[in-house]
Enzyme design. Sequence first.
Site, short mmCIF file in Angstrom:
data_model
loop_
_atom_site.label_atom_id
_atom_site.label_comp_id
_atom_site.label_asym_id
_atom_site.label_seq_id
_atom_site.Cartn_x
_atom_site.Cartn_y
_atom_site.Cartn_z
N ASP A 224 3.71 -1.91 -22.29
CA ASP A 224 4.31 -3.08 -22.88
C ASP A 224 4.26 -2.85 -24.39
O ASP A 224 3.55 -1.95 -24.86
CB ASP A 224 3.53 -4.33 -22.49
CG ASP A 224 4.03 -5.58 -23.18
OD1 ASP A 224 5.25 -5.80 -23.22
OD2 ASP A 224 3.18 -6.34 -23.71
N ASP B 178 4.71 -5.64 -27.41
CA ASP B 178 4.07 -6.66 -28.24
C ASP B 178 2.66 -6.93 -27.74
O ASP B 178 2.44 -7.27 -26.57
CB ASP B 178 4.89 -7.96 -28.20
CG ASP B 178 6.24 -7.79 -28.87
OD1 ASP B 178 6.27 -7.61 -30.09
OD2 ASP B 178 7.27 -7.83 -28.16
#
Length: 222
Positions: A14, A16
């Site tokens: 991922d 952020d």
Amino acid sequence: MVWKERKIEAVIFDMDGVLIDSEPLWKIAEVEVFNSLGLNLDKPDFEETVGLRIDEVVAFWRSRFPWEGKSNEEVIHEIIDRVVYYIEREGKPMRGVHEIVPFLSSRGYKLGIGTSSYSRILKTVLKKLELETYFDVTHSAEFEEFGKPHPGVYLTCARQLGVRPSNCLVIEDSFNGLLAAKAASMATIVVPDGSNTPHPHLVIADEQYESLLDVLELFKEK
């Protein structure tokens, strides 16, 4: 350790809160834009939408507090503009990023990014962190029918990497992201982002660690 029992061929990050310390910047941008629309929201309000695609975040808040004058698309682009602005000026890597990414690349793992952020932000982050050359695939849920917790972004990433989902390990920081990875039948590690209150359901991850440096040590042992 469940993920160590699998033949892991690819690691999908991922973005952020995992690669870049951007969750606080997202909250600042969202507060600024939504408050300009007359919504009395503060940073903690946005914790319940962590991991969602920005169009889903905007739709979520408009359903609760309808506003007039600006379309959802206009609000989305204002928030993206603010996030890009803050990342370019204040964005910092999460601890261990510049150690684990080159290491995994050197060991022959295929590397991917599966993010809810729009592609413009993805490109900004890669440039800011100087990571453009390491990832075999970068994919935004902007191009999926549904964002996380739907598994689409991770399934597409695995397909583009040429790796079976069961041979992928996802590193996440949010509950919605973990749900997406689990639904894609991928192994999961969660490294909670310290700027958010830890979600009690993060326990669904196969393993949980404090930083990417901890994950790096596990790969070195492996």
